[in-house]
Motif scaffolding. Structure first.
Motif, mmCIF file in Angstrom:
data_model
loop_
_atom_site.group_PDB
_atom_site.id
_atom_site.type_symbol
_atom_site.label_atom_id
_atom_site.label_comp_id
_atom_site.label_asym_id
_atom_site.label_seq_id
_atom_site.Cartn_x
_atom_site.Cartn_y
_atom_site.Cartn_z
ATOM 1 N N LEU A 162 0.851 -1.172 0.157
ATOM 2 C CA LEU A 162 -0.066 -0.149 0.003
ATOM 3 C C LEU A 162 0.745 1.257 -0.027
ATOM 4 O O LEU A 162 0.491 2.356 -0.709
ATOM 5 N N ALA A 163 1.852 1.236 0.713
ATOM 6 C CA ALA A 163 2.851 2.496 0.679
ATOM 7 C C ALA A 163 3.484 2.640 -0.757
ATOM 8 O O ALA A 163 3.651 3.888 -1.005
ATOM 9 N N ALA A 164 3.462 1.714 -1.239
ATOM 10 C CA ALA A 164 4.135 1.705 -2.637
ATOM 11 C C ALA A 164 3.372 2.161 -3.664
ATOM 12 O O ALA A 164 3.520 2.714 -4.780
ATOM 13 N N ALA A 186 -0.492 3.116 11.913
ATOM 14 C CA ALA A 186 -1.552 3.946 12.782
ATOM 15 C C ALA A 186 -2.966 3.741 12.519
ATOM 16 O O ALA A 186 -3.667 3.687 13.227
ATOM 17 N N ILE A 187 -3.203 3.853 10.972
ATOM 18 C CA ILE A 187 -4.464 3.556 10.504
ATOM 19 C C ILE A 187 -5.143 2.222 10.876
ATOM 20 O O ILE A 187 -6.165 2.192 11.573
ATOM 21 N N ARG A 188 -4.340 1.166 11.051
ATOM 22 C CA ARG A 188 -4.736 -0.135 11.080
ATOM 23 C C ARG A 188 -4.742 -0.390 12.755
ATOM 24 O O ARG A 188 -5.833 -1.088 13.136
ATOM 25 N N SER A 189 -4.116 0.294 13.403
ATOM 26 C CA SER A 189 -4.138 0.413 14.901
ATOM 27 C C SER A 189 -5.269 0.954 15.570
ATOM 28 O O SER A 189 -5.855 0.701 16.784
ATOM 29 N N ALA A 190 -5.879 1.970 14.795
ATOM 30 C CA ALA A 190 -7.142 2.831 15.340
ATOM 31 C C ALA A 190 -8.256 2.264 15.166
ATOM 32 O O ALA A 190 -8.555 1.041 14.433
ATOM 33 N N PRO A 191 -9.277 2.610 15.758
ATOM 34 C CA PRO A 191 -10.529 2.118 15.592
ATOM 35 C C PRO A 191 -11.156 1.888 14.336
ATOM 36 O O PRO A 191 -11.017 2.588 13.393
ATOM 37 N N TYR A 192 -11.558 0.681 13.898
ATOM 38 C CA TYR A 192 -12.048 0.441 12.593
ATOM 39 C C TYR A 192 -10.871 0.257 11.631
ATOM 40 O O TYR A 192 -11.100 0.412 10.452
ATOM 41 N N VAL A 194 -8.745 -1.990 10.805
ATOM 42 C CA VAL A 194 -8.666 -3.255 9.995
ATOM 43 C C VAL A 194 -9.571 -3.194 8.542
ATOM 44 O O VAL A 194 -9.134 -3.599 7.590
ATOM 45 N N GLU A 195 -10.970 -2.807 9.024
ATOM 46 C CA GLU A 195 -11.835 -2.501 7.981
ATOM 47 C C GLU A 195 -11.305 -1.534 6.846
ATOM 48 O O GLU A 195 -11.468 -1.577 5.646
ATOM 49 N N ARG A 196 -10.726 -0.464 7.258
ATOM 50 C CA ARG A 196 -10.187 0.519 6.447
ATOM 51 C C ARG A 196 -8.943 0.098 5.617
ATOM 52 O O ARG A 196 -8.986 0.517 4.403
ATOM 53 N N ILE A 197 -8.164 -0.833 6.115
ATOM 54 C CA ILE A 197 -6.946 -1.161 5.459
ATOM 55 C C ILE A 197 -7.379 -2.088 4.547
ATOM 56 O O ILE A 197 -7.122 -2.180 3.329
ATOM 57 N N ASN A 198 -8.309 -2.874 4.817
ATOM 58 C CA ASN A 198 -8.964 -3.999 3.875
ATOM 59 C C ASN A 198 -9.653 -3.187 2.566
ATOM 60 O O ASN A 198 -9.558 -3.828 1.609
ATOM 61 N N TRP A 201 -6.770 -2.087 0.398
ATOM 62 C CA TRP A 201 -6.422 -3.332 -0.366
ATOM 63 C C TRP A 201 -7.065 -3.816 -1.281
ATOM 64 O O TRP A 201 -6.566 -4.415 -2.173
ATOM 65 N N LYS A 202 -8.379 -3.555 -1.101
ATOM 66 C CA LYS A 202 -9.249 -4.189 -2.156
ATOM 67 C C LYS A 202 -9.257 -3.274 -3.527
ATOM 68 O O LYS A 202 -9.024 -3.745 -4.650
ATOM 69 N N ALA A 203 -9.073 -2.013 -3.241
ATOM 70 C CA ALA A 203 -8.528 -0.943 -4.311
ATOM 71 C C ALA A 203 -7.218 -1.185 -4.829
ATOM 72 O O ALA A 203 -7.127 -1.066 -5.971
ATOM 73 N N PHE A 204 -6.135 -1.690 -4.131
ATOM 74 C CA PHE A 204 -5.088 -2.139 -4.656
ATOM 75 C C PHE A 204 -4.924 -3.192 -5.466
ATOM 76 O O PHE A 204 -4.534 -3.225 -6.508
ATOM 77 N N GLU A 205 -5.978 -4.296 -5.229
ATOM 78 C CA GLU A 205 -6.006 -5.369 -5.874
ATOM 79 C C GLU A 205 -6.655 -5.184 -7.185
ATOM 80 O O GLU A 205 -6.290 -5.436 -8.324
ATOM 81 N N ASP A 206 -7.615 -4.147 -7.027
ATOM 82 C CA ASP A 206 -8.487 -3.703 -8.407
ATOM 83 C C ASP A 206 -7.504 -3.106 -9.202
ATOM 84 O O ASP A 206 -7.590 -3.253 -10.438
ATOM 85 N N VAL A 207 -6.696 -2.218 -8.750
ATOM 86 C CA VAL A 207 -5.949 -1.284 -9.707
ATOM 87 C C VAL A 207 -4.727 -2.020 -10.336
ATOM 88 O O VAL A 207 -3.992 -1.706 -11.512
ATOM 89 N N GLN A 208 -4.353 -3.111 -9.867
ATOM 90 C CA GLN A 208 -3.097 -3.980 -10.225
ATOM 91 C C GLN A 208 -3.794 -4.843 -11.559
ATOM 92 O O GLN A 208 -2.929 -5.232 -12.179
ATOM 93 N N GLN A 209 -5.063 -4.977 -11.819
ATOM 94 C CA GLN A 209 -5.574 -5.724 -12.827
ATOM 95 C C GLN A 209 -5.692 -4.631 -13.824
ATOM 96 O O GLN A 209 -6.438 -3.617 -13.702
ATOM 97 N N SER A 210 -5.260 -4.872 -15.142
ATOM 98 C CA SER A 210 -5.663 -4.173 -16.265
ATOM 99 C C SER A 210 -7.142 -4.370 -16.912
ATOM 100 O O SER A 210 -7.419 -5.549 -16.697
#
Length: 230
Positions: A162-164, A186-192, A194-198, A201-210
């Motif tokens: 995600l950082a990349a 810090a985002i992942r450790s805050a309330p909610y 894990v859901e926000r990182i997920n 991550w879903k957006a990352f998986e989508d953008v990786q696909q042409s």
């Protein structure tokens, strides 16, 4: 009839322009961080549903104005908490580098795949079975720890990818390029978190696909325009 066959082109130059000027996909993901504002808006909406039917009274008008005022305030807080992340694909070299630095640990050897002696007699077979049972119990304990280590590595890789991938972040107070791994942690450790990182991550998986070719959304011939007669 005119020959529409393209002129022969030097093979080395045929795709050079496309290769060197090719673009990458971008995807935006919006995350709202003020959960209290969301809950307040839901509560206010429930108040509206509970309003009595019938002719509007002075008290009801006053109450509606109060509800609208509180809704607008909560809505403003909600919008101010929006952060827009723009993600781009991660290239193969970076992907290889991340996996090289953060590989999964090797799985413990499974005794079920070993060749065990059958035993010559009952006591011998009982001794071998006890050894197998102990080896299986030991393997199960080691497998639990191994899965924890795999999960830990996966969590680190998610943040690293995600950082990349995050190109820029836009919030109400301004815009900044990218995000660090520490900020994502810090985002992942805050309330909610894990859901926000997920979501990211879903957006990352989508953008990786042409994406392939899309259909034309309209036809000038069907629009009734003057081109129909051309």
């Amino acid at each position: 009839m005119t020959d529409a066959t393209p002129e022969p082109t030097d093979g080395d130059d045929l795709f050079d322009d496309l290769i060197t000027t090719g673009t990458v996909r971008r995807k935006t993901e919006h995350i709202y961080f003020d959960q209290a504002a969301i809950e307040e808006m839901a509560s206010i909406a429930a108040e509206v549903d509970d309003l009595p039917d019938g002719p509007e009274t002075i008290n009801q008008t006053s109450r509606l104005k109060d509800i609208e005022k509180r809704w607008n305030a909560a809505q403003e807080r909600y919008e101010e908490s929006k952060v827009t992340f723009t993600l781009i694909p991660v290239d193969r070299d970076t992907t290889r580098e991340i996996w090289t630095e953060l590989p999964n640990p090797p799985a413990p050897p499974n005794p079920a795949k070993d060749r065990w002696p059958i035993g010559q007699n009952a006591p011998d077979r009982e001794r071998i079975q006890k050894q197998r049972d102990l080896a299986e119990a030991t393997f199960q304990e080691r497998a639990k720890e191994w899965r924890k280590d795999v999960d830990a590595q996966e969590s680190k890789r998610v943040v690293r990818f995600l950082a990349a991938s995050i190109e820029k972040v836009v919030a109400a107070k301004g815009e900044r390029p990218g995000m660090t791994e520490e900020q994502l942690d810090a985002i992942r450790s805050a309330p909610y978190g894990v859901e926000r990182i997920n979501k990211l991550w879903k957006a990352f998986e989508d953008v990786q696909q042409s994406k392939g070719e899309i259909s034309r959304p309209f036809s000038l011939g069907d629009s009734g325009s003057a081109t129909d007669s051309l």
